[in-house]
Design an enzyme around this catalytic site. Sequence first.
Site, short mmCIF file in Angstrom:
data_model
loop_
_atom_site.label_atom_id
_atom_site.label_comp_id
_atom_site.label_asym_id
_atom_site.label_seq_id
_atom_site.Cartn_x
_atom_site.Cartn_y
_atom_site.Cartn_z
N ASP A 59 -23.89 32.68 -5.79
CA ASP A 59 -24.09 32.48 -4.36
C ASP A 59 -24.84 33.71 -3.86
O ASP A 59 -24.93 34.71 -4.57
CB ASP A 59 -22.71 32.38 -3.73
CG ASP A 59 -22.78 32.33 -2.23
OD1 ASP A 59 -23.67 31.65 -1.72
OD2 ASP A 59 -21.93 32.97 -1.59
N LYS A 60 -25.41 33.65 -2.67
CA LYS A 60 -26.07 34.86 -2.20
C LYS A 60 -25.24 35.62 -1.18
O LYS A 60 -24.83 36.74 -1.42
CB LYS A 60 -27.44 34.51 -1.60
CG LYS A 60 -28.36 35.69 -1.56
CD LYS A 60 -29.35 35.59 -0.43
CE LYS A 60 -28.74 36.11 0.85
NZ LYS A 60 -29.53 35.90 2.01
N GLU A 86 -22.14 36.13 14.57
CA GLU A 86 -21.85 36.01 15.99
C GLU A 86 -21.35 37.33 16.55
O GLU A 86 -21.74 37.76 17.62
CB GLU A 86 -20.80 34.92 16.18
CG GLU A 86 -20.73 34.47 17.60
CD GLU A 86 -20.33 33.01 17.67
OE1 GLU A 86 -19.14 32.76 17.42
OE2 GLU A 86 -21.18 32.17 17.95
N LYS A 120 -28.91 29.10 21.34
CA LYS A 120 -29.48 29.80 20.19
C LYS A 120 -29.31 28.90 18.98
O LYS A 120 -28.39 28.08 18.91
CB LYS A 120 -28.79 31.15 19.98
CG LYS A 120 -27.34 31.10 19.61
CD LYS A 120 -26.85 32.49 19.27
CE LYS A 120 -25.57 32.45 18.47
NZ LYS A 120 -24.35 32.73 19.21
N LYS A 170 -24.69 22.65 -4.97
CA LYS A 170 -24.35 23.77 -5.84
C LYS A 170 -23.50 23.29 -7.01
O LYS A 170 -23.73 23.64 -8.17
CB LYS A 170 -23.55 24.84 -5.07
CG LYS A 170 -24.37 25.64 -4.10
CD LYS A 170 -23.50 26.71 -3.47
CE LYS A 170 -24.28 27.52 -2.46
NZ LYS A 170 -23.50 28.63 -1.93
N ASN A 189 -17.48 27.55 0.53
CA ASN A 189 -18.55 26.65 0.10
C ASN A 189 -18.88 26.80 -1.37
O ASN A 189 -19.64 26.02 -1.91
CB ASN A 189 -19.80 26.86 0.96
CG ASN A 189 -20.28 28.28 0.88
OD1 ASN A 189 -19.53 29.17 0.49
ND2 ASN A 189 -21.53 28.51 1.21
#
EC number: 7.6.2.1
Lengths: 351, 1139
Positions: B428-429, B540, B610, B835, B858
């Site tokens: 994962d990054k 956030e 946003k 993934k 995730n």
Amino acid sequence: MCRRIFSTCGVAAVRIVSGKMVLSFYLFTQQSLPACKPVLTPGWVIAIFLFMGVIFIPVGLVTLRASHCVIIHSMVVEIVDRYDIDCVPEPSRMDKVSYIQDDSIPKNCSRFMKVHKYMKAPIYIYYQLDNYYQNHRRYVKSRSDKQLLDGQKYHDTSSCQPVESNNNRPIVPCGLIAWSLFNDTFEFIREGAELKVNRKNIAWKSDRGHKFGKNVYPFNFQNGTLIGGGKLNPEIPLSDQEDLIVWMRTSALPSFRKLYGRIEKDLDVDDVVVVNLMNNYNTYSFGGKKKLVLSTSSWLGGKNDFLGHACVFVGCSSLTLAIIFMLLHVKYRRPYGDMSFLPWNRKSFSG
Amino acid sequence: MARVRKRNIHLSKLCSFSCCRRPSQPSSTDEHDRIGQKGYSRVVYCNEPDCEEQIRLKYRRNYVSTTKYTAANFIPKSLFEQFRRVANIYFLVVACVSFSPLAPYSAPSVLVPLIVVIGATMAKEGIEDYRRKQQDVEANNQTVEVYDGNSSFNKTKWKNLRVGDIVKVHKDEYFPADVLLLSSDHEDGVCYVETMNLDGETNLKSKHPLEVTSFIRDVETVKGFRAVIKCEDPNEHPYSFVGTLYYECQQYALSPQQILLRGTKLKDTNYINGVVIFTGHDTKVMQNAMDPPSKRTRIERRMDKIIYVLFSALILVSFIGSLLFGIETKKDGGDYGRWYLRPDITTVFFDPRRPSVAAFLHFLTGLMLYGYLIPISLYVSIEICKVLQSIFINQDQAMYDEETKRSAHARTSNLNEELGQVFTILSDKTGTLTCNKMEFVKCSIAGTAYGCGMTEVEIALARKRGETLDEQRDIDTVESREPVKGFNFRDGRIMNRKWVHEPYRDYIEKFFRVLALCHTAVPEVLDPGKIFYEAESPDEAAFVIAAREVGFQFVKRNQTSIQLRELDRSSGEIVDRVYELLRVLEFSSARRMMSVIVRNPERQLLLLAKGADSVIFERLSEQGRMFEAETKEHIERYSEAGLRTLAVAYRELDDDEYKRWEQEYVKAETFVSADRDDLLDKKANLIERGLILLGATAIEDKLQKGVPDCIDKLAQAGINIWVLTGDKKGTAINIGYACSLLRHGMKEILVIPEDPGIAAVERDTEDFAEAYKIVEKQIDEGISQVTGGSSTQFGLIIDGKSLIFALDKNLIIRFMELAMKCATVICCRTSPKQKAIVTRWVKSVTGRTTLAIGDGANDVGMIQEADIGVGITGVEGMQAAMSSDFSIAQFRFLERLLLVHGHWCYRRITMMICYFFYKNITFGFTLFWFEAYSSFSAQPAYNDWYMSSYNVLFTSLPVIALGVFDQDFSARHCLEYPSLYKEGMDDVLFRWTHILSWMFNGVLSSVIIFFLTANSITGQAFRKDGQVADYSVLGLTMYTCVVLAVNCQMALCINYFTWIQHLFIWGSITLWFKFLLVYGSIPPTLSTTAYKVFIEACAPSIQYWLTIILVVIATLLPSFSYRAFQTRFRPMVRDSIQT
């Protein structure tokens, strides 16, 4: 050969050092205990091979000298005489089994043994049987150690099958081994005079003392319809029946020698020993051989070519390996750390 | 961006995906209608746990047990577990049969080792289970306040909690069961919970009670509260709840908003009152707790095969033995029989008249006798070793993270050696390669770029181009103030109120106001003047902090308003301004944006938004596109610098429009159905349009310490690294460069559809086929490039959309072919499901070990799918770590975990298994050779107890020492020479040739031992006193040789001697001689053929000692020579490094 590896683990090590025990425990948990790491460098390989060669060749030679006659001053003299065929009279040789089973024919037989080299007392007398499976499972199991020690007091002789009782009475000693007791006898005469044979102390002391009862006498032994081997004197306790004790130490391989007795006089060169023997034991039905062996012993034991040869062979192999290794090492010089020899690199060159 | 990912992945979806357990999916019809029907039958009488109806329902108590066994079923169940192994069943059968006359040895001598082995394994199980039990007891005895029905709340143990009880949970306490929220100390009854234990998310979530119950706060109101809840049956979906509250003749629908789950924690709220709905194992967390899928290593699977090979060898050897035995026995029937065996009154086992029956029974006996070919203690030894190895991994100080105070943790011990064989790493990054600590570094406002710091990626890129770094930067950092967490923005034009002099100051003001207002964070005042923000994601929080640092401090929030402390430009003073909060249109992964509708103190209605740049740009009004071009360019540049970008926009609303829209929205909100979310999204879209662009933010997610070096080392070790990330292509590529995944001189292959319209045409089948063709073409081009035969390395970059096509069954083979040829693969814009699918394909196509590493919920799918799952115990909580096999605190520890521990463990386990087979084959075959000399009568060559102690006493400890402690190289060398790792990757030490050569060595050793010993010792006198060697002497001598030879073989094949190895190896040999002395002095009725043999017969014999020395050396000579020559002339990688 040993490289001392002692990796200090930086900050963490310093933090904990408060005692030797703690430190070594710490090193243990970090898997960095001081260790010796042998590495097979060519030098070590050659040295080890050479060392083994240098050790085993002399040891082998000394061993051979102790037992073998090639070397002049051999210590062990051994005379072997196979008598099982010669002791059967010519007419009976076609059917040796019925000869041996026929009680009416006298079984005595004379053999002449020529001493080809001086034999120093004590001279050990062995009988040797071939193709006789004393290590057969049925045979080995057929005995009762408890009965041998306690006699009739011990009733459970089921382990002795199929020779556990006769006429509903137990047999002492029971079992196939005892039942098939070897019963050839030998008398030795030199120059007309009998050579005394000492038949005491031929069995292991522990067997006499702890495996065979002092108050256990043979009982109901060889009383059945089929008689196996020798009979026992019911007056003598088992612990003194050394023939039986020797016989009951079963042999390892189907060809074996057992100690019969000792001649405690020296025998000179060219002495002829006349052996009067009773050829009672039946080895004919299964094609076994019987031999009589007279042998002296050295510090190593009896005559044993094999051990010496094996030592020399191992020593020579080591030397040869050392030489081959050295030659190859010189021929294929390779700088260490050269990765081009590695399997995957080789692969990439070819592909 | 983190929020995108998080919201995207509901735990339930993940679970159902990975474990395929969702028995009945609640259908999309109105679920509340189904209450009372099957699956929705639970009834709770609030505040009346003692009433008859409630008792009659017999719901479980709140007692929780996670143990595998109970005191009653421990023995049978663990025995059953033990005998699921083929080898153990075999030994059990042997033990049972050993009571019959078939057995070649006595029954106790085979039972004792079996009991020892089984006992050791059971003890291990027992200890592990006892630990679990203790944890349960601790959990069950925690206390919570429960309303006693009269006048007060009393402390009660968790385990005594019943359905229907009213509990009061205080701040920072865990909820003891699944509880329906009634009220809290907040006015409107809202409370905040932390769900870290459940899904790993650190941010707080708010829960709202029904309005009708929010008044129930004190004892008086609780006392009068009576209601009935009808709801769904216990299930494992943590984000769903369907129920109805019947209160004062009214029905109220209950949703997950009112449910507080066991395992979560109350935060920011002084207390709550709630009704217990689900207890004990009925709670969602317990329903979710399933044993992780058990993984078996390649080595173990191959070991099973070897065991089968050995079983076949056993059957073959027994067959040969019984055949020859049959022939021999048949001969006894004739006239030339062996009369001394009494073939005339024989038993069925030796009956010459029925030799075939005897041979068959002998075959069974042989199976028992040669059973020593099967190593009885192999499994338990391996288990012990692996447990100890994982303790070492847990203890390793070099994998201890000072910052988080966490060390590496091997959660499953049975995958250790697989760590040494990893072929592909799927990473994962965010949070894995990067810290997941978001810092606001740059922004673009009204077409002007602000922020002059340089990101790590930029530094890395500059270094790659060979540029020298600007001195400017250093000066800048010196000037700057005390660092603020989450804020690394330096720009003289903005900071310290300088922004008021900028040309577009209105825009700047609006921009930061959006940042300060458009979020769901909660301020927490720790000490006066210092405000800490609890936000859903680090991004956030970074925005709110940035706004605060610039001068728009968010100070207070309640349900209807947000208070900011900001600069009044006209007066130049700091004033508090209260914005009325009308609506929060929350973030969803589908929308990829969020907005709030507020009314400012000037009574203007504003929509502040946003979101992802593409989404925002789509919704701009004509006049709002003033700075679109510049902003786009800036966003492009930011993402190239590895930054995460969001666009910021706003719009003014007029009251009428808002009112009309609100009515529709409220209607949609009250519409209860499964596609409510879609409907709400559609309604939100109606108002989120015609926006005016303000600018864009750029957040840096810093690379973790040591990541580039670590990746470099792993690449040197030959491990392929795939990065699966949700980021944009640009960001992903640049991170790739920054952490040296993509290197200079590497050729990039892109599989990304150029056409930006691809997203829009997704649903159109015609264009779908078109896009498919594009991807196919790109993949084919890539393959032709890769197979071009040049020596350059390739990096493949593919995005999520292309991946959908690439994972199609027609294309997957070609895609994997391409991917396998590339040193690095980066998949950007991937979903968690993708993934996991990619992981599965990589696993099945390569057929080699894959390792997945990740930190967030995730990544769970991927972690569970891979052969080895590694979780990073990072900022995103424990979810990934919980479902992983190993957890580490930092990515860089992976280097040590694989290159050092993986390498060691692989080597240890494989050597150990090979050695096990060697020692047992050596021993087993000496028995067979002896058989050949006892007419195959199945008479064992050794005393019964010698044989049974072989595996347990004389050869067990050194092999465990090998399995636990051996190291061919020190940790430092392992890290220095990553190519050592190839040994495990190519499985050099566990190839069939290697295993078979060990086995052959075993047979050879047995031949040498038997024939040398038999010929040296037997026949002539073996002592000076003329005694000859009998059965017991030969057995003892051979056994001594076997014990010495296998132990010395061990000393030869290990490379690492500490005092432990010395103690175990030489200790085992000494133990054998001590055993001889002790066993030999036991009365002969027990010791039988071993009685005094050593002390009386062997020890005084020179020939005995000479023979064993010769035999041991001769036995070791072949393997030693082989190793010496191989090391010198055909070296493996380790041999060349060693010297």
